[in-house]
Write an enzyme that holds these catalytic residues in place. Structure first.
Site, PDB file in Angstrom:
ATOM      1  N   ASP A  41       0.845  -1.188   0.000  1.00  7.80           N
ATOM      2  CA  ASP A  41       0.000   0.000   0.000  1.00  7.80           C
ATOM      3  C   ASP A  41       0.886   1.246   0.000  1.00  7.80           C
ATOM      4  OD1 ASP A  41      -3.024   0.816   0.668  1.00  7.80           O
ATOM      5  OD2 ASP A  41      -1.699   2.139   1.792  1.00  7.80           O
ATOM      6  N   ASN A  49      -2.519  12.847  -3.637  1.00  8.85           N
ATOM      7  CA  ASN A  49      -3.577  13.330  -4.532  1.00  8.85           C
ATOM      8  C   ASN A  49      -3.921  14.788  -4.255  1.00  8.85           C
ATOM      9  OD1 ASN A  49      -4.145  11.262  -6.325  1.00  8.85           O
ATOM     10  ND2 ASN A  49      -5.538  10.223  -4.924  1.00  8.85           N
ATOM     11  N   ASP A  84      -4.847   2.459  -4.176  1.00  7.56           N
ATOM     12  CA  ASP A  84      -3.382   2.500  -4.100  1.00  7.56           C
ATOM     13  C   ASP A  84      -2.828   1.228  -3.466  1.00  7.56           C
ATOM     14  OD1 ASP A  84      -4.671   3.474  -1.693  1.00  7.56           O
ATOM     15  OD2 ASP A  84      -2.678   3.961  -0.933  1.00  7.56           O
TER      16      ASP A  84
END
Length: 220
Positions: A41, A49, A84
């Site tokens: 992860d 973002n 992700d």
């Protein structure tokens, strides 16, 4: 690109990965060879973002995907599992070997500098966390391996992120619970059909419940 691949990263799709996992697990049962699973992860991806925009986040995902593909080896299955999170399956690989491979991925990502398109800027290093489980030492069922790899990933994040953690024997905590007779009868029948323990199925159901109703901030 076929539906066997993720459109953004070119990695194996979740559906194709699950099919590969089922086939690899059958081969493992026949040959008694080790089989290692890793969940990876990207740490604090929400912040990426927010800082660089979704286009910048996509480029970070593509960069991580390239690192995983480069290090995993030809026999491994590499998948964008969702958002992700990535999943990797290493056939005929002991968990110590898998650990070294995933640690190499973590180190390469931490050192990778990405120049983003346009005026978005640069990302100097990507922090990733990972959890690993291996059959048969950590379990023989797909659900058990996935649960233990996921919990190892959780521990990696909870202890500071940017780490790789192996599954380990879990300490069972007794709880006083009340179930109806019908529920217990159906659970017993399901356990027999799945060739699994009743406690294992209950743990799987509890994990699904936790996932359904919220995400711990540590996991972001």
């Amino acid at each position: 690109m076929s539906n066997e691949n993720d459109l953004l990263t070119g990695l194996m799709s979740r559906r194709a990965f699950n099919d590969f996992f089922d086939q690899a697990l059958e081969k493992h049962k026949v040959g008694e060879t080790p089989l290692s699973l890793a969940f990876i992860d990207i740490d604090n991806f929400l912040n990426i973002n927010e800082t660089y925009g979704h286009a910048g986040g996509d480029e970070v995902l593509q960069a991580v995907a390239a690192i995983l593909r480069e290090c995993a080896g030809e026999e491994a299955a590499v998948c964008r599992y969702g958002g992700d999170e990535f999943a990797l399956l290493f056939p005929s690989t002991e968990r110590e070997q898998a650990f070294l491979l995933v640690e190499k991925m973590r180190s390469m990502a931490a050192e990778r500098e990405i120049t983003l398109s346009g005026a978005a800027g640069k990302v100097a290093g990507i922090s990733i966390s990972a959890g690993i489980a291996c059959a048969p030492i950590d379990g023989r069922l797909k659900s058990e391996l996935m649960r233990k790899a996921d919990q190892a990933l959780y521990r990696a994040k909870a202890t500071g992120r940017g780490k790789v953690r192996l599954a380990y024997d879990e300490r069972m905590v007794p709880k006083t619970s009340h179930y109806t007779q019908t529920q217990l009868e159906r659970l017993s029948k399901l356990a027999a059909e799945r060739q699994a323990g009743e406690a294992e199925l209950l743990r799987e159901a509890l994990d699904d419940l936790i996932a359904k109703y919220g995400v711990n901030p540590i996991e972001r």
